[in-house]
Design a protein around this motif. Structure first.
Motif, PDB file in Angstrom:
ATOM      1  N   TYR A 114     -44.734  -2.940 -11.330  1.00  0.00           N
ATOM      2  CA  TYR A 114     -45.664  -2.219 -11.645  1.00  0.00           C
ATOM      3  C   TYR A 114     -45.705  -1.841 -12.887  1.00  0.00           C
ATOM      4  CZ  TYR A 114     -48.907  -2.400  -7.014  1.00  0.00           C
ATOM      5  OH  TYR A 114     -49.498  -2.239  -6.594  1.00  0.00           O
ATOM      6  N   GLY A 115     -44.017  -1.621 -13.403  1.00  0.00           N
ATOM      7  CA  GLY A 115     -43.585  -1.080 -14.534  1.00  0.00           C
ATOM      8  C   GLY A 115     -43.411  -2.426 -15.335  1.00  0.00           C
ATOM      9  N   GLY A 118     -47.406  -3.707 -15.980  1.00  0.00           N
ATOM     10  CA  GLY A 118     -48.654  -2.788 -17.277  1.00  0.00           C
ATOM     11  C   GLY A 118     -47.702  -2.385 -18.082  1.00  0.00           C
ATOM     12  N   TRP A 136     -48.922   2.243 -18.269  1.00  0.00           N
ATOM     13  CA  TRP A 136     -49.607   3.091 -16.537  1.00  0.00           C
ATOM     14  C   TRP A 136     -50.594   2.906 -16.539  1.00  0.00           C
ATOM     15  CZ3 TRP A 136     -53.468   7.036 -17.305  1.00  0.00           C
ATOM     16  CH2 TRP A 136     -52.877   7.883 -18.455  1.00  0.00           C
ATOM     17  N   ALA A 139     -51.200  -0.570 -15.723  1.00  0.00           N
ATOM     18  CA  ALA A 139     -50.311  -0.642 -14.695  1.00  0.00           C
ATOM     19  C   ALA A 139     -50.812   0.023 -12.666  1.00  0.00           C
ATOM     20  CB  ALA A 139     -49.182   0.423 -14.564  1.00  0.00           C
ATOM     21  N   VAL A 354     -44.897   5.563  -9.409  1.00  0.00           N
ATOM     22  CA  VAL A 354     -45.848   5.061 -10.478  1.00  0.00           C
ATOM     23  C   VAL A 354     -45.819   6.809 -11.900  1.00  0.00           C
ATOM     24  CG1 VAL A 354     -47.731   4.297 -12.285  1.00  0.00           C
ATOM     25  CG2 VAL A 354     -46.333   2.892 -10.475  1.00  0.00           C
ATOM     26  N   VAL A 358     -44.020   8.078 -15.068  1.00  0.00           N
ATOM     27  CA  VAL A 358     -45.328   8.622 -16.246  1.00  0.00           C
ATOM     28  C   VAL A 358     -44.712  10.411 -16.913  1.00  0.00           C
ATOM     29  CG1 VAL A 358     -47.948   8.567 -17.071  1.00  0.00           C
ATOM     30  CG2 VAL A 358     -46.823   6.632 -15.518  1.00  0.00           C
ATOM     31  N   PRO A 364     -41.167   1.916 -19.040  1.00  0.00           N
ATOM     32  CA  PRO A 364     -41.636   0.639 -17.758  1.00  0.00           C
ATOM     33  C   PRO A 364     -41.012  -0.584 -17.433  1.00  0.00           C
ATOM     34  CG  PRO A 364     -42.814   0.288 -19.545  1.00  0.00           C
ATOM     35  CD  PRO A 364     -41.784   1.472 -20.030  1.00  0.00           C
TER      36      PRO A 364
END
Length: 495
Positions: A114-115, A118, A136, A139, A354, A358, A364
């Protein structure tokens, strides 16, 4: 008026064939992500000119592993895959330990992606459309899409993965063709395939990053309860995935050295990173092709996210069904047959991690993606090592006439040794997976996450043996329902 169960505790059988499993397993390794991110990083970190050949070496090792793995898949059909293999081969407490290790490993790579998603999606949107948002935000968009697809029927997921995989493979093929067709200095160099260049400085880093590129190839067994012919389908899909990814990555890594020149591969990768791939496409194929490849780079990561999400959901399903974890995790959709509870649980966990990164203001890619990818690589290699040893143990206790000595003993024993060697190299060179500027203690702290998970699982397995013997006896058996639980109460809808 009648009522029916909205949730079941069994996966939908007979929905998947060999082609479906190949798409799931190859998509999990994300070919365009490997070529655009993994291979360029490999050259940048190691400076090893012969790095391309490492994919052939690793594919050979994984093919040896697949022999015993595939043989055991004929007799152990369980969505828990590695977990159930270890339980049936090394003992139930070891199986629970393996299940915790698997959950840590696959959640790590899935959430880490996901990092990357994003970051690259955010950069693309800002560059092409002027939409500038924090990484994010994108993401979370990806997380919502993956979470939705995860609770839909698995056939739809296979279709989505198939389309994305075919397109990204085409993009890599275009890069390979234009690279070989436009060699640096006017002549094609085969230095990238010279064994003498591979077994030189930087070999440890090459193997460490290379094995991470294959993560996901072994995931076919996770779907063994949903395939049409579990005695053959898993084996076929695993062999195809190993052969395809090994050859594909080796050729693409070599093609990169051709277009840059072997002596310039490291400098080009350090300077441009993924830009080596997309810059080459832009120069020789036009900006439209390069832009399309960028889009496919994004969807490549999305495909990997979806594939790992499905794998984690099925692990949770298997553990919930056997009451190793709360029983509600075994609930599946009555219409879709998808592991709904496991899918939702994985989505919630990903969201929490996640958001933690953040709030901690971590990068990320350099932090979220890199750290968790390293954790996953160590865990998956350890799982494969234990699984190979489990094959030997399983067939010693349960001989099968149709399984040859090569399949039940020689190959899995050899794979145990080879994978143990790879694991040692990976641990010793773990710092090669960390971005510059990361604290040095992460080189031992991050790999220890997998060890802690395994130890927690072992402790939980021993507690189950002492306090819940019915549950313990059913570990790794699959569809057995060892004991009723209040969590089993079905939710009903009135029609």
């Amino acid at each position: 008026m009648s009522s029916s169960s909205a949730l079941e505790t069994g996966l939908r059988r007979g929905r998947l064939g060999t082609v479906h499993l190949v798409f799931f397993t190859v998509a999990a390794s994300a070919p365009l992500t490997v070529v655009g991110g993994g291979i360029t990083t490999m050259y940048a970190v190691s400076g090893n000119v012969g790095a391309a050949l490492s994919y052939v070496v690793l594919a050979a090792i994984l093919a040896v592993f697949a022999v015993g793995y595939a043989a055991m898949s004929r007799f152990v059909s369980n969505a828990g895959a590695f977990y159930s293999y270890i339980a049936n081969g090394l003992g139930r407490a070891g199986g629970v330990s393996g299940s915790f290790l698997a959950l840590a490993s696959y959640n790590a790579i899935q959430i880490g992606l996901y990092g990357l998603f994003g970051a690259i999606f955010g950069e693309f949107m800002a560059t092409k459309f002027g939409v500038d948002q924090q990484w994010w935000v994108w993401a979370l968009v990806g997380l919502a899409v993956v979470g939705l697809l995860g609770v839909l029927q698995v056939d739809l997921n296979a279709t989505v993965l198939a389309v994305l995989l075919i397109l990204e493979c085409l993009a890599v093929v275009v890069f390979d063709v234009v690279s070989v067709g436009n060699p640096a200095g006017g002549s094609v160099s085969f230095a990238g395939l010279d064994p003498g260049n591979l077994f030189a400085a930087g070999l440890g880093a090459v193997l460490a990053l290379g094995i991470a590129s294959f993560t996901g190839f072994e995931s076919g067994a996770i779907y063994s309860e949903e395939v049409r012919d579990p005695r053959r389908t898993v084996a076929r899909a695993t062999y195809v995935a190993v052969a395809f990814t090994g050859a594909f990555y080796a050729f693409s890594a070599w093609a990169l050295t051709v277009v840059t020149g072997p002596e310039n591969a490291q400098a080009a990768a350090i300077e441009a990173g993924p830009g080596v791939v997309f810059g080459t496409l832009a120069e020789y194929s036009g900006s439209t092709v390069a832009d399309l490849a960028n889009v496919l780079f994004i969807t490549s990561v999305l495909a990997a996210l979806l594939s790992f999400h499905n794998g984690v959901a099925r692990y949770l399903f298997a553990l919930g069904r056997e009451r190793v974890l709360p029983a509600f995790l075994s609930q599946t959709g009555v219409r879709t047959g998808a592991p709904v509870a496991g899918s939702l649980a994985q989505t919630v966990l990903a969201l929490g991690v996640v958001l933690a990164f953040v709030l901690a203001d971590r990068h990320p890619v350099l932090d979220l993606f890199t750290w968790l990818s390293g954790v996953s690589a160590v865990g998956v290699v350890l799982l494969m090592t234990l699984t190979s040893a489990s094959v030997v143990g399983f067939f010693r206790r349960s001989p099968a006439a149709e399984v040859s000595t090569w399949q039940r003993l020689v190959a899995p024993a050899l794979a145990t040794v080879l994978l143990s060697a790879v694991l040692v190299v990976l641990l010793v060179n773990f710092d090669a997976l960390l971005a510059p500027g990361n604290p040095s203690y992460l080189a031992w702290l991050l790999p220890s996450v997998t060890l802690v998970a395994a130890l927690l699982g072992l402790g939980w397995g021993l507690l189950l043996r002492a306090n819940r013997p019915a549950v313990y006896e059913a570990v790794g058996r699959g569809a057995a329902d060892p004991e009723p639980a209040v969590e089993d109460t079905e939710l009903t809808l009135t029609r």
